[in-house]
Design an enzyme around this catalytic site. Structure first.
Site, PDB file in Angstrom:
ATOM      1  N   GLY A 129       0.848  -1.189   0.000  1.00 37.89           N
ATOM      2  CA  GLY A 129       0.000   0.000   0.000  1.00 37.89           C
ATOM      3  C   GLY A 129       0.880   1.234   0.000  1.00 37.89           C
ATOM      4  O   GLY A 129       2.096   1.159   0.207  1.00 37.89           O
ATOM      5  N   SER A 130       0.282   2.375  -0.193  1.00 36.38           N
ATOM      6  CA  SER A 130       1.057   3.610  -0.333  1.00 36.38           C
ATOM      7  C   SER A 130       1.834   3.954   0.927  1.00 36.38           C
ATOM      8  O   SER A 130       2.976   4.428   0.854  1.00 36.38           O
ATOM      9  CB  SER A 130       0.128   4.770  -0.706  1.00 36.38           C
ATOM     10  OG  SER A 130      -0.904   4.912   0.264  1.00 36.38           O
ATOM     11  N   GLU A 147       3.237   2.143   2.970  1.00 32.68           N
ATOM     12  CA  GLU A 147       4.347   1.224   3.245  1.00 32.68           C
ATOM     13  C   GLU A 147       5.490   1.371   2.247  1.00 32.68           C
ATOM     14  O   GLU A 147       6.554   0.775   2.438  1.00 32.68           O
ATOM     15  CB  GLU A 147       3.861  -0.240   3.207  1.00 32.68           C
ATOM     16  CG  GLU A 147       2.894  -0.603   4.300  1.00 32.68           C
ATOM     17  CD  GLU A 147       1.521   0.013   4.100  1.00 32.68           C
ATOM     18  OE1 GLU A 147       1.019   0.647   5.046  1.00 32.68           O
ATOM     19  OE2 GLU A 147       0.965  -0.122   2.994  1.00 32.68           O
ATOM     20  N   GLU A 194      -5.064  -9.570   2.273  1.00 33.74           N
ATOM     21  CA  GLU A 194      -4.347  -9.524   3.539  1.00 33.74           C
ATOM     22  C   GLU A 194      -4.537 -10.771   4.392  1.00 33.74           C
ATOM     23  O   GLU A 194      -3.629 -11.184   5.126  1.00 33.74           O
ATOM     24  CB  GLU A 194      -4.758  -8.272   4.319  1.00 33.74           C
ATOM     25  CG  GLU A 194      -4.249  -6.973   3.731  1.00 33.74           C
ATOM     26  CD  GLU A 194      -5.135  -6.412   2.608  1.00 33.74           C
ATOM     27  OE1 GLU A 194      -4.839  -5.308   2.116  1.00 33.74           O
ATOM     28  OE2 GLU A 194      -6.126  -7.092   2.240  1.00 33.74           O
ATOM     29  N   HIS A 249      -1.430  -2.848   5.064  1.00 32.15           N
ATOM     30  CA  HIS A 249      -1.717  -1.475   4.676  1.00 32.15           C
ATOM     31  C   HIS A 249      -2.718  -0.834   5.625  1.00 32.15           C
ATOM     32  O   HIS A 249      -3.920  -1.115   5.559  1.00 32.15           O
ATOM     33  CB  HIS A 249      -2.245  -1.442   3.243  1.00 32.15           C
ATOM     34  CG  HIS A 249      -2.490  -0.053   2.715  1.00 32.15           C
ATOM     35  ND1 HIS A 249      -1.663   1.001   2.983  1.00 32.15           N
ATOM     36  CD2 HIS A 249      -3.484   0.442   1.936  1.00 32.15           C
ATOM     37  CE1 HIS A 249      -2.127   2.086   2.390  1.00 32.15           C
ATOM     38  NE2 HIS A 249      -3.241   1.767   1.757  1.00 32.15           N
TER      39      HIS A 249
END
Length: 529
Positions: A32-33, A35, A54, A77
Site C-alpha cells: 500500500g502507499s 508502506e 491480507e 496497509h
C-alpha cells in the site's frame, strides 16, 4: 573541493539490519502507499512474498512461522489492510504463531486532520488478538519497538504482535539497536511438578492427553518416552491443531471430541488424566456434569498461564513443555504396569460410484510419504482424516486452532517456503477454498511444490451436520450451505496452476501420485459424496 557526505543512519537501514540479525528476511506483504518507503532500496538478501489479499498474507506468515520456529515479518496497509487480515490474525493468536505485524500510518504532521487512509486507533484495531500493540511516539523509537515486538512474539506462549509505523518515519535518523538476549522458555515450579510426578507414579491406569504445544515446543520424543515409561494410553486433545504423538504407536488411543460428556465417556476407567500442552478441555457445545470421570485426578502441564487459570480442577503447572517433561523423566523409574489393550484397526474404505471422503483420504495416505507435510482445512472431513490419514512424524500436520476459515491454503504456502525441498499438501474443503484462493497465485509465483487437494462435496457440510444440535430437522434446510457449480480447476488455471478434477475412484491414486511428484504447484479437485 566538496566534502563527501555520509548518509546518516535512518530508521529504514537500522530496521533492515535488525531484521537481518533476527533472521527475519522474508517479508509477507500486500503493498500500500503508506508502506512504500519501507521497501525503497529493497535488500538483495531479503525475500518479498506477495499475497493478493491480507488474510492470505497472514496465513502464509503463520505457516512460515510455525514451520521455521522463528517469528515472521508481515507488512499490511493501514486500517483497511489490517481489518481484512483480522480473521487470520485471530487464528495466528490461537495457533500461538509468532508474527511481527507492521502496518503503515499516514505522516505524523497530518494525523490531526483525519487524512485519507489513516488509522485513527491503530494500536487498538488488532486487539485483543495480539500480545502487544504500539505506534511509537517518535520515529527514532521504531527500531526499538520492532526489537521489543520480536521478543514478545517469541516469548511463550508465542503469538502475534503489532507495530504501526507512520509513512514519514522511515527516512528519519535512528540509532543502531543493541539486541538483548532474552530467554523465552521457563522451567516448571519443582514442587508442583513433583506432585504431578508422584501422581503418575502412584496411579493404576494413567491417560495422557496431548495437545498442539507438544509439537510446537519440540517435545514429541519426550512425550513418547513419558508414555512408554508409564504404559499410558495417549489421546489427542479436542480440536488440536498439530500432531503431537505418532498415530501408529502401540499406546495411541485416538482423538477426544469437543463435548464434555463424550470426553468423560472416552476417559472412563482411567484414574489419572495428564493433559500435556492443551486446555482441559476445549468444548464446542454446551455440556453438563463432571469434566473428567468420577474418582479420577486431573493434572496439566501447559505453557500458557491464561489457559491454566481456567482449568476447572486438579493441578496445573505453567512451563515450557520440553523442560517440564525433561524434569519428569529425571525422576526415578516407576513400578511397571501392564500394557493397555491396543486401539482396534480401522476398517478399509471401498471405492463407490461417487467417492466417499474416507476412500479419498485412504488413497492420499497410500500415496503420501510420511515426511510430506499436510496443512488441513476441511473441518467436516476431520473425523475421516483422523481415521484414514494417520500422521507418524513430528511437524507434518498443521491446521487452525481457531475454527476460522481461510487459513489452510496460504498456510500451506508459508510452510513450503520455510521447508524448501519438502512436499506440502494443502488438504482443503470446497467452502474453505473460497476464503483465500489467492494462495494458489503466491505458490505458483514462488515455484513451490505444493499440491492443493480440494475435497468438493458442493456444500458447507460441517454446518449441515451440526444443524441438528440446534434443533433443525431433516426436512428443515440450512440456508446458505449449498455450494453448487464451483470449478476449482478453472480457478487454478486462471492463476497459472495446473489442475485436474477426479470423480472416478480408479483414477485417484495415479492423479495424486503424479501431482505430488511433479515438483511444482498443482491442484487436484476430488468430487466426494
Amino acid at each position: 573541493m566538496q566534502e563527501s557526505i555520509i548518509d546518516p543512519l535512518t530508521v529504514r537501514n537500522v530496521v533492515v539490519e535488525l531484521l537481518r540479525r533476527l533472521g527475519m528476511t522474508s517479508v509477507f506483504a500486500n503493498p500500500g502507499s503508506t508502506e512504500l518507503p519501507m521497501f525503497r532500496d529493497f535488500p538483495a538478501d531479503f525475500r518479498y512474498v506477495l499475497g493478493l489479499q491480507e488474510a492470505a498474507v497472514i496465513g502464509m506468515a503463520d505457516g512460515y512461522a510455525q514451520a521455521s520456529g522463528n517469528a515472521a515479518l508481515v507488512s499490511l496497509h493501514s486500517a483497511a489492510g489490517l481489518g481484512n487480515a483480522m480473521g487470520n490474525i485471530f487464528t495466528a493468536f490461537k495457533n500461538q504463531s509468532p508474527l511481527v505485524i507492521t502496518a503503515g500510518q499516514q505522516a505524523r504532521s497530518i494525523l490531526p486532520f483525519d487524512p485519507f487512509l489513516f488509522s485513527s486507533q491503530a494500536v487498538n484495531l488488532p486487539k485483543p488478538y495480539v500480545k502487544w500493540s504500539i505506534e511509537p511516539a517518535r520515529a527514532a523509537d521504531v527500531p526499538l519497538a520492532i526489537a521489543r515486538a520480536y521478543h514478545i512474539a517469541m516469548q511463550e506462549p508465542r503469538g502475534p504482535v503489532f507495530v504501526s509505523i507512520p509513512v514519514d518515519d522511515w527516512d528519519r535518523p535512528a540509532a543502531p539497536v543493541e539486541l538483548t538476549r532474552v530467554s523465552t522458555r521457563a522451567r516448571p515450579d519443582p514442587e508442583r511438578l513433583a506432585e504431578i510426578g508422584a501422581a503418575l507414579d502412584e496411579c493404576v491406569r494413567p491417560a495422557i492427553v496431548v495437545g498442539a504445544q507438544v509439537d510446537r515446543a519440540g517435545a514429541w520424543d519426550d512425550a513418547i518416552r513419558l508414555a512408554e515409561r508409564h504404559h499410558a494410553r495417549v489421546y489427542v486433545a479436542p480440536m488440536s491443531s498439530r500432531c503431537s504423538f505418532p498415530e501408529d504407536h502401540r499406546l495411541f488411543a485416538g482423538f477426544l471430541p469437543p463435548i464434555r460428556e463424550k470426553i468423560v465417556q472416552a476417559l472412563e476407567g482411567h484414574d489419572l488424566i495428564f493433559v500435556l500442552g492443551a486446555p482441559a478441555f476445549t468444548y464446542h457445545v454446551e455440556g453438563h456434569g463432571p469434566h473428567i470421570p468420577v474418582g479420577a485426578k486431573l493434572c496439566q502441564l501447559i505453557d500458557d498461564p491464561a489457559i491454566a487459570a481456567w482449568t476447572p480442577l486438579g493441578t496445573a503447572v505453567v512451563a515450557n513443555l520440553q523442560l517440564g517433561l525433561a524434569d519428569l523423566m529425571a525422576r526415578p523409574a516407576p513400578k511397571t504396569r501392564p500394557l493397555p489393550a491396543p486401539r482396534p484397526p480401522c476398517e478399509r474404505a471401498e471405492p463407490t460410484k461417487v467417492m466417499s471422503v474416507e476412500f479419498a483420504l485412504q488413497t492420499l495416505a497410500e500415496v503420501r510419504d510420511p515426511a510430506d507435510i499436510v496443512v488441513e482445512e476441511a473441518p467436516s472431513s476431520r473425523p475421516a482424516i483422523q481415521r484414514y490419514l494417520p500422521f507418524t512424524q513430528s511437524q507434518t500436520f498443521f491446521t487452525m486452532a481457531s475454527g476460522g476459515l481461510g487459513y489452510g491454503m496460504p498456510a500451506a504456502v508459508g510452510v513450503a517456503l520455510a521447508r524448501p525441498g519438502t512436499r506440502v499438501i494443502g488438504l482443503i474443503g470446497d467452502g474453505s477454498t473460497m476464503y483465500s484462493p489467492q494462495a494458489i497465485y503466491s505458490a505458483v509465483q514462488q515455484g513451490l511444490p505444493v499440491t492443493f487437494v480440494i475435497l468438493n462435496n458442493s456444500r458447507y457440510a460441517a454446518l449441515q451436520e451440526f444443524a441438528p444440535v440446534f434443533g433443525f430437522s431433516a426436512s428443515d434446510p440450512v440456508q446458505g450451505t449449498d455450494l453448487p457449480g464451483l470449478d476449482f480447476v478453472s480457478l487454478a488455471k486462471g492463476m497459472g496452476c495446473k489442475g485436474v478434477r477426479v470423480d472416478d475412484a480408479s483414477q485417484l491414486l495415479p492423479v495424486l501420485a503424479q501431482a505430488l511428484s511433479s515438483g511444482e504447484t498443482r491442484l487436484v479437485e476430488i468430487v466426494v459424496s
